[in-house]
Design a protein around this motif. Structure first.
Motif, short mmCIF file in Angstrom:
data_model
loop_
_atom_site.label_atom_id
_atom_site.label_comp_id
_atom_site.label_asym_id
_atom_site.label_seq_id
_atom_site.Cartn_x
_atom_site.Cartn_y
_atom_site.Cartn_z
N ALA A 69 0.73 -1.20 -0.24
CA ALA A 69 -0.07 -0.13 0.16
C ALA A 69 1.25 1.29 -0.23
CB ALA A 69 -1.05 0.55 0.81
N GLU A 70 2.19 1.68 0.63
CA GLU A 70 2.98 2.70 0.82
C GLU A 70 3.23 2.49 -0.23
OE1 GLU A 70 5.50 2.76 4.52
OE2 GLU A 70 4.91 0.69 4.56
N ALA A 71 3.94 1.50 -1.45
CA ALA A 71 4.37 1.21 -2.60
C ALA A 71 3.60 1.88 -3.53
CB ALA A 71 4.85 -0.01 -2.54
N VAL A 72 2.26 1.85 -3.81
CA VAL A 72 1.43 2.34 -4.61
C VAL A 72 1.55 3.75 -4.45
CG1 VAL A 72 -1.29 2.39 -5.04
CG2 VAL A 72 0.35 0.16 -4.47
N ALA A 73 0.91 4.36 -3.47
CA ALA A 73 1.20 5.38 -3.00
C ALA A 73 2.06 6.89 -3.64
CB ALA A 73 0.76 5.85 -1.51
N MET A 74 3.40 5.41 -3.59
CA MET A 74 4.76 6.69 -3.82
C MET A 74 5.12 6.03 -5.37
SD MET A 74 6.79 5.24 -0.62
CE MET A 74 8.55 6.15 -1.23
N MET A 75 4.03 4.96 -6.15
CA MET A 75 4.86 5.31 -7.02
C MET A 75 3.04 5.82 -8.53
SD MET A 75 4.22 0.57 -7.12
CE MET A 75 3.73 0.11 -8.74
N ASP A 76 2.37 5.81 -7.69
CA ASP A 76 1.16 7.13 -8.11
C ASP A 76 1.33 8.37 -8.43
OD1 ASP A 76 -0.77 4.88 -8.45
OD2 ASP A 76 -2.58 5.39 -7.17
N GLU A 77 2.27 8.63 -7.13
CA GLU A 77 2.66 10.14 -7.09
C GLU A 77 4.08 10.62 -7.91
OE1 GLU A 77 5.16 13.24 -3.17
OE2 GLU A 77 4.60 11.08 -2.86
N ALA A 78 4.95 9.55 -8.52
CA ALA A 78 5.71 9.10 -9.33
C ALA A 78 5.66 8.83 -10.57
CB ALA A 78 7.13 8.39 -8.65
#
Length: 273
Positions: free
Chosen positions: A30-39
């Motif tokens: 979930a943390e990875a998905v949030a960061m991926m969306d931002e990036a």
């Protein structure tokens, strides 16, 4: 342009054994998905880390929870040929599994590679169509011989051929292996993951000292055999900067070549439709 990260880790317990990684007890999907969306990262390939025995289960959960966002590169025990060969025969039937990763920097697996004890593994990977990616600085000559003997094997070399977070050397001192890596370009079944590149630099973004080595690898292997990625949990910059280092700071990488390096090529190589 779709952007696919060729390597990340997620874990749920324990501190990473490699001190180069974030020293936190968990980094979840979930943390990875949030960061991926931002990036602006569309998808990522999870490599379950050895320090968390539950990490493969977490990766499978990520594939199921976020369809299309994740796939998995797993591992088998190279010290158990019969058991591992049987697992490899049905590997692609497992949720999200694309292929296998091996670590040959040191220890028993490195000895097995150099002593020629892994022919069963290379035979099985070739027969069952399982791509293999490997961290193997110092073993390129041996791996080149393996690739030549097994032309149906798809082999990729991790972290621009370097030692990743297993070295504190920076810039030119961390890239002395490049001439040996480039020799593998003659083999059409060998590719390079350009993962973790900012971590090799002692400079600030956009890490200009690394651009020369990226160009050398790209010129040798071409856009269908060079795969962008981060290994984000040990990068000295943001995920977005890992992206823009390639998409905005390398003027020689553009158009269709850029599209391939940033995701299309790794999908084709690992069979992730």
């Amino acid at each position: 342009m779709e952007i696919v990260d060729a390597q990340i880790h997620v874990w749920g317990t324990g501190l990473p054994s490699n001190m180069a990684h974030w020293q936190v007890t968990s980094f979840g999907a979930a943390e990875a998905v949030a960061m991926m969306d931002e990036a602006g990262v569309d998808a990522a390939v999870i490599h379950p880390p050895s320090w968390d025995p539950t990490s493969t289960g977490l990766a499978v959960d990520a594939v199921r929870t976020w369809p299309g966002r994740f796939a998995i590169i797993g591992a088998v025990d190279l010290g158990r040929p019969d058991e591992s060969r049987a697992a490899m025969a049905r590997w692609r039937e497992r949720t999200g599994m694309l292929g296998l990763r091996c670590m040959f920097l040191e220890g028993e697996n490195r000895r097995r590679l150099h002593d020629g004890e892994l022919e069963w593994f290379w035979d099985a990977a070739e027969r069952f169509g399982l791509p293999v990616t490997t961290l193997a600085t110092g073993s390129f000559e041996v791996l080149g011989e393996v690739a030549a003997r097994h032309p149906g094997l798809r082999l990729s070399i991790d972290h621009l051929g370097g030692r990743g977070g297993n070295t504190t050397l920076k810039d030119a001192a961390a890239m002395t292996h490049i001439p040996d890596l480039l020799k593998l370009a003659r083999l059409p079944n060998v590719a390079v993951k350009a993962t973790g590149v900012p971590g090799y630099s002692g400079e600030a973004y956009p890490f200009p000292a690394m651009h020369t080595y990226l160009r050398q690898v790209f010129d040798a292997f071409g856009p269908d055999r060079v795969f962008w990625g981060t290994d984000i949990s040990k990068m000295p910059c943001s995920w977005r900067q890992c992206v823009t280092m390639f998409t905005e700071e390398l003027p020689w990488l553009a158009g269709d070549d850029l599209t391939r390096v940033m995701g299309r090529a790794v999908r084709a190589w690992w069979g992730w439709s």
